[in-house]
Design an enzyme around this catalytic site. Structure first.
Site, PDB file in Angstrom:
ATOM      1  N   MET A   1      75.814  64.144  73.992  1.00 34.40           N
ATOM      2  CA  MET A   1      76.834  63.813  75.024  1.00 34.40           C
ATOM      3  C   MET A   1      77.239  64.979  76.296  1.00 34.40           C
ATOM      4  O   MET A   1      78.573  64.698  76.271  1.00 34.40           O
ATOM      5  CB  MET A   1      77.799  62.763  74.475  1.00 34.40           C
TER       6      MET A   1
ATOM      7  N   LYS B   1      80.246  77.201  79.824  1.00 30.21           N
ATOM      8  CA  LYS B   1      79.426  76.299  79.109  1.00 30.21           C
ATOM      9  C   LYS B   1      78.077  77.582  78.826  1.00 30.21           C
ATOM     10  O   LYS B   1      77.479  77.324  77.783  1.00 30.21           O
ATOM     11  CB  LYS B   1      78.874  75.303  79.951  1.00 30.21           C
TER      12      LYS B   1
ATOM     13  N   SER C   1      72.559  58.259  64.153  1.00 28.58           N
ATOM     14  CA  SER C   1      71.420  57.290  63.427  1.00 28.58           C
ATOM     15  C   SER C   1      69.810  57.632  64.009  1.00 28.58           C
ATOM     16  O   SER C   1      69.178  57.727  63.227  1.00 28.58           O
ATOM     17  CB  SER C   1      71.719  55.746  63.717  1.00 28.58           C
TER      18      SER C   1
ATOM     19  N   HIS D   1      68.192  57.159  75.965  1.00 25.91           N
ATOM     20  CA  HIS D   1      69.200  57.073  76.730  1.00 25.91           C
ATOM     21  C   HIS D   1      68.956  55.388  76.154  1.00 25.91           C
ATOM     22  O   HIS D   1      68.195  54.539  76.508  1.00 25.91           O
ATOM     23  CB  HIS D   1      69.127  56.969  78.218  1.00 25.91           C
TER      24      HIS D   1
END
Ligand code: GAR
Length: 237
Positions: free
Chosen positions: A125, A100, A48, A144
């Protein structure tokens, strides 16, 4: 005479050179001023906030070009939103990589190739390592859902409710590699009323975020946000 002749011969090209140089500088300056400000949005879920940025650009409230969506969950709604908006998406599954560092290096190459000016984390996230943080320090921001430094990490809205605070909100900050710990650019307060649930509070915080994030991106685009050590100063318009 001869000396004059030589002087003429020498000065003419010098003037032409100077004129050429000036024209080149002017055209470079014009190019620079018309160069779009390129952003990449990182998101993991609903998107959103991504949508709020897309809408602000569409409504001419935000003069940036959304060059890329980076998403670690290929099935998430934000990927569909990007497709609707015509924004190219790089989607990946972290488990498809050994480490990662591998996918972050791939992302870094993309950001460089697309000459990204600002990286906008909007519900991404995952912790980000130095591979991305270092080259983009001061050019990477996050939103946040709490008034940081209160309630960092996951489930910030639930944490605020469980703690019993009366005011929470949203924070936009620079990313420094810690958990929601970078220098704070702007915050929007949201009141917690009796009877609020995680759901009702989440709706109110999202509404605040959708106003705050495009506004902060605009400030950065306008060069009004100054990062001074741990502190951030926003110049008034
Ligand atoms: C937003 O509320 C954002 O603040 C939060 O995830 C949500 C994403 O919503 N981010 C964090 O919690 C980061 N620590 P959206 O996908 O609808 O934009």
């Amino acid at each position: 005479m001869k000396a004059d002749g030589i002087d003429e011969a020498l000065t003419a090209p010098r003037e032409e050179f100077a004129a050429g140089k000036k024209a080149k500088e002017e055209s470079l300056a014009a190019k620079e001023s018309t160069r779009p400000f390129r952003i990449a949005v990182f998101a993991s879920g609903t998107g959103s906030n991504f949508q709020a940025i897309v809408d602000a650009v569409r409504e001419d409230c935000l003069d940036v070009r959304i060059e890329l969506l980076v998403c670690d969950r290929p099935q998430s709604q934000v990927v569909e939103r990007a497709s609707q908006a015509g924004v190219p998406a790089f989607t990946f599954r972290p488990k498809d990589y050994d480490a990662k560092e591998q996918y972050e290096s791939e992302i870094l190459s993309l950001l460089k190739a697309k000459e990204i000016d600002l990286v906008v984390l909007a519900g991404y996230m995952r912790m980000i390592t130095d591979i991305l943080v270092k080259p983009y320090y001061g050019r990477m921001i996050n939103i946040h859902p709490s008034l940081l430094p209160a309630f960092p990490g996951v489930n910030a809205i639930r944490q605020a409710l469980e703690h019993g605070v009366k005011i929470t909100g949203a924070t936009v900050h620079y990313v420094d590699g810690g958990m929601d710990s970078g220098p704070i650019i702007a915050q929007a307060p949201v009141e917690i009323r009796d009877g609020d649930t995680e759901e009702t509070l989440s709706i109110k915080i999202h509404a605040a975020e959708h106003k705050l994030y495009p506004k902060v991106i605009r400030w950065i685009r306008e060069g009004r946000v100054l990062l001074e050590g741990r502190n951030v100063r926003v110049l008034q318009d």
